[in-house]
Design a protein around this motif. Sequence first.
Motif, mmCIF file in Angstrom:
data_model
loop_
_atom_site.group_PDB
_atom_site.id
_atom_site.type_symbol
_atom_site.label_atom_id
_atom_site.label_comp_id
_atom_site.label_asym_id
_atom_site.label_seq_id
_atom_site.Cartn_x
_atom_site.Cartn_y
_atom_site.Cartn_z
ATOM 1 N N LEU A 9 -11.964 33.336 -3.794
ATOM 2 C CA LEU A 9 -13.041 32.420 -4.139
ATOM 3 C C LEU A 9 -13.006 31.295 -3.122
ATOM 4 C CD1 LEU A 9 -15.171 31.622 -6.324
ATOM 5 C CD2 LEU A 9 -13.322 30.412 -7.483
ATOM 6 N N THR A 10 -14.160 30.951 -2.532
ATOM 7 C CA THR A 10 -14.188 29.923 -1.500
ATOM 8 C C THR A 10 -14.960 28.668 -1.908
ATOM 9 O OG1 THR A 10 -16.039 31.091 -0.481
ATOM 10 C CG2 THR A 10 -13.849 31.500 0.429
ATOM 11 N N LEU A 38 -22.789 17.205 -2.201
ATOM 12 C CA LEU A 38 -21.500 16.591 -1.913
ATOM 13 C C LEU A 38 -20.484 17.711 -1.951
ATOM 14 C CD1 LEU A 38 -19.759 13.946 -1.675
ATOM 15 C CD2 LEU A 38 -19.569 14.055 -4.172
ATOM 16 N N MET A 39 -19.752 17.912 -0.858
ATOM 17 C CA MET A 39 -18.747 18.978 -0.799
ATOM 18 C C MET A 39 -17.369 18.362 -0.602
ATOM 19 S SD MET A 39 -20.523 22.037 1.321
ATOM 20 C CE MET A 39 -22.081 22.723 0.777
ATOM 21 N N VAL A 40 -16.451 18.755 -1.494
ATOM 22 C CA VAL A 40 -15.109 18.189 -1.512
ATOM 23 C C VAL A 40 -14.088 19.321 -1.416
ATOM 24 C CG1 VAL A 40 -13.513 16.771 -2.848
ATOM 25 C CG2 VAL A 40 -15.972 16.375 -3.044
ATOM 26 N N LEU A 71 -10.702 26.244 -0.517
ATOM 27 C CA LEU A 71 -11.596 26.154 -1.666
ATOM 28 C C LEU A 71 -12.337 24.819 -1.642
ATOM 29 C CD1 LEU A 71 -12.612 27.388 -4.331
ATOM 30 C CD2 LEU A 71 -10.660 26.304 -5.460
ATOM 31 N N VAL A 72 -13.668 24.889 -1.827
ATOM 32 C CA VAL A 72 -14.511 23.700 -1.792
ATOM 33 C C VAL A 72 -15.275 23.589 -3.106
ATOM 34 C CG1 VAL A 72 -16.508 22.638 -0.642
ATOM 35 C CG2 VAL A 72 -14.763 23.809 0.728
#
Length: 146
Positions: free
Chosen positions: A5-6, A39-41, A47-48
């Motif tokens: 899972l990414t 918003l990407m963390v 994994l993001v």
Amino acid sequence: MEQRLTFVTLAVRDLARTRAFYVDGLGWEPELDVPGEVLMVPVGERLVLSLWDRAAFEAEVGEPAQSGPGVVPITLAHNVAHPRDVDAVLEEARRAGAEVGEAVARDWGGYTGYFADPDGFRWEVAWNPGPIGVRVVPDTDTTARP
């Protein structure tokens, strides 16, 4: 297809409020921050967590099947190495403005509690002394007790 899972993508109603919770409240560092859009963390080695404006999500993916009152039928988990860390993380979430439940000792031997982010997504904060807990947090104290 490889077993991995990414990205975990959550559609949110108010991205600015969500940003305030995760970035300002919890202190998370975004990798990509496009106001009003996404918003990407980074939340793991590969994994993001992608927090996507709900209208943009619906335009690309489609309308969610369930809308209305109740709990969103998904949980996210944050495992910790020691039972006391569960309480500390729940308190941090409370200070950030989360709706927080009390942690409890579970029948299976762990200690967990939940908090809800601004959109109601539930995060489980867990100490799991079993093999799966050690797998996700290698320095888990398997001898501790809640």
